[in-house]
Write a protein that holds these residues in place. Structure first.
Motif, PDB file in Angstrom:
ATOM      1  N   UNK A  82       0.815  -1.205   0.000  1.00  0.00           N
ATOM      2  CA  UNK A  82       0.000   0.000   0.000  1.00  0.00           C
ATOM      3  C   UNK A  82       0.853   1.262   0.000  1.00  0.00           C
ATOM      4  N   UNK A  83       0.317   2.315  -0.590  1.00  0.00           N
ATOM      5  CA  UNK A  83       0.989   3.610  -0.677  1.00  0.00           C
ATOM      6  C   UNK A  83      -0.002   4.690  -0.246  1.00  0.00           C
ATOM      7  N   UNK A  84       0.461   5.617   0.595  1.00  0.00           N
ATOM      8  CA  UNK A  84      -0.362   6.768   0.967  1.00  0.00           C
ATOM      9  C   UNK A  84       0.425   8.029   0.659  1.00  0.00           C
ATOM     10  N   UNK A  85      -0.211   8.945  -0.067  1.00  0.00           N
ATOM     11  CA  UNK A  85       0.382  10.244  -0.328  1.00  0.00           C
ATOM     12  C   UNK A  85      -0.350  11.300   0.472  1.00  0.00           C
ATOM     13  N   UNK A  86       0.378  12.074   1.276  1.00  0.00           N
ATOM     14  CA  UNK A  86      -0.226  13.061   2.170  1.00  0.00           C
ATOM     15  C   UNK A  86       0.209  14.462   1.783  1.00  0.00           C
ATOM     16  N   UNK A 140      -5.057   7.353  -0.429  1.00  0.00           N
ATOM     17  CA  UNK A 140      -4.763   5.998   0.052  1.00  0.00           C
ATOM     18  C   UNK A 140      -4.892   5.028  -1.125  1.00  0.00           C
ATOM     19  N   UNK A 141      -3.775   4.480  -1.551  1.00  0.00           N
ATOM     20  CA  UNK A 141      -3.760   3.511  -2.647  1.00  0.00           C
ATOM     21  C   UNK A 141      -3.630   2.122  -2.031  1.00  0.00           C
ATOM     22  N   UNK A 142      -4.748   1.406  -2.068  1.00  0.00           N
ATOM     23  CA  UNK A 142      -4.873   0.158  -1.316  1.00  0.00           C
ATOM     24  C   UNK A 142      -4.644  -1.085  -2.167  1.00  0.00           C
ATOM     25  N   UNK A 143      -3.807  -2.000  -1.702  1.00  0.00           N
ATOM     26  CA  UNK A 143      -3.594  -3.258  -2.434  1.00  0.00           C
ATOM     27  C   UNK A 143      -4.684  -4.275  -2.122  1.00  0.00           C
ATOM     28  N   UNK A 144      -4.708  -5.326  -2.915  1.00  0.00           N
ATOM     29  CA  UNK A 144      -5.397  -6.583  -2.578  1.00  0.00           C
ATOM     30  C   UNK A 144      -6.858  -6.425  -2.184  1.00  0.00           C
TER      31      UNK A 144
END
Length: 385
Positions: free
Chosen positions: A55-59, A127-131
């Motif tokens: 997962x990747x989160x950009x703030x 919020x870039x969520x995997x799976x």
């Protein structure tokens, strides 16, 4: 609201086609996550990793307000061999973006790029969520401390919806998507020669009767005013024309909204499997997993989505019945108020559904989705004065 240029939309469509050509399954989205992180960093976002493995989160924070919202996009593909025939079809055999997550990523990135030059007051977390597809990446991100480390007042998620006309939006005040479980019933008998069935205990006959009896759960054990699904999707047993096997395996899925209904379904599957099997001198064992809870919107968050959508002339707010499909954004909605909504993505002519091997995200939706995210940011993080 800050505008998105035609050139930026074309570039975002290019991102979408690139992602479509390079699909990655749940918890394997390493190249996809790197693609996302590279662009977010270019626009001044602080990058957070370690949530849900890939997962990747950009703030991005601006002004002095303590308000914060989350915008979630799912990023995984499916184990399906693509047959769409498009020029940007998957280059990875047996894997494809058959649910439009490539479009969800690109819409969110286009919005993130534009938001980086807008004048909001507060914090937005992309919020870039995997799976999302069956593996519970939403739950993994929550368990890894997503909301503990990155406080948010509300979180929002969208899904393209080919069954709806392009640009129509559905944001219900409560039920959106069902809870789901999976089951595997192992029916064990005594194998015998197919010409001498009386010498064994036939698990195929027992399994056939179990499949039929399971259909009575939704029709006879659940109120007609409630929703429930019990679907057998696989039967495996035997490998010779003239041999009755020792064992048959039945697999399937269940759906519900109320937790009491989910518990009832599980109990009835066990009772039916064991008693029907016993009546044929066989035995049955059940392996049952409750996978995702129901996706239930917070009414105030749904109102916020509809209010934001009303500011966009390209989007029409409509109502629709909830879906018995499932969505692991439900795990995030259990922790934070939020809303999951659908954006119509219907194509002219042939319009393959989600999870079809012929599916390809409708690029006409991309600018609408990006502007919808920007409208939400404007609504929730308005600049003071």
């Amino acid at each position: 609201m800050v505008s998105i240029s035609g050139e930026e939309i074309e570039e975002a469509i290019g991102w979408r086609h690139h992602l479509h050509q390079h699909p990655e399954l749940g918890f394997e989205e390493h190249e996809t996550s790197a693609f996302i992180a590279t662009r977010l960093a270019q626009w001044g976002y602080k990058i957070h990793t370690g949530y849900g493995k890939t997962g990747i989160v950009g703030t991005l924070s601006k002004g002095s307000s303590q308000r914060a919202i989350g915008i979630r996009a799912d990023i995984d593909a499916l184990p399906i061999a693509e047959q769409s025939g498009v020029s940007h079809a998957s280059r990875t055999p047996g894997k494809m973006h058959a649910c439009g997550h490539d479009g969800h990523i690109s819409m969110a990135l286009a919005a993130a790029r534009a938001a980086s030059r807008s004048e909001f007051d507060g914090t937005v977390h992309f919020v870039f969520q995997p799976a999302e597809e069956n593996e519970g990446g939403g739950r993994a991100m929550v368990e890894d401390g997503l909301f503990r480390d990155l406080p948010m007042d509300r979180i929002f998620g969208l899904h393209n919806w080919p069954a709806l006309e392009l640009g129509k939006l559905v944001a219900r005040d409560d039920r959106m998507m069902a809870a789901f479980g999976t089951f595997e019933i192992k029916v064990t008998g005594r194998g015998s020669h197919g010409a001498m069935p009386h010498e064994g205990a036939d698990p195929i006959v027992a399994a056939s009767q179990i499949v039929s009896a399971l259909q009575a759960i939704a029709s006879r054990n659940v109120s007609p005013l409630e929703s429930a699904v019990v679907s057998v999707t696989q039967i495996h047993g035997g490998d010779a024309w003239n041999v009755i096997p020792e064992e048959v395996v039945i697999k399937g899925t269940t759906r519900w909204f109320e937790e009491t209904i989910g518990a009832k379904i599980k109990d009835r599957i066990s009772v039916i499997a064991n008693n029907v099997a016993a009546s044929f001198e066989c035995s049955a064992s059940l392996d049952y997993l409750s996978r995702y809870p129901a996706t239930i919107n917070d009414p105030e968050s749904a109102r916020i989505v509809r209010q934001s959508a009303a500011s966009l002339s390209e989007i029409e707010i409509v109502d629709a019945q909830p879906s018995m499909a499932a969505e692991d954004f439900a795990f995030m909605l259990r922790e934070k108020p939020g809303c999951y909504f659908w954006l119509g993505a219907k194509k002219e002519g042939r319009n393959p559904g989600l999870h079809s091997s012929f599916f390809d995200f409708n690029d006409q939706l991309l600018p609408l989705g990006a502007r919808m995210w920007l409208a939400l940011i404007d609504s929730q993080l308005p600049k003071a004065g």
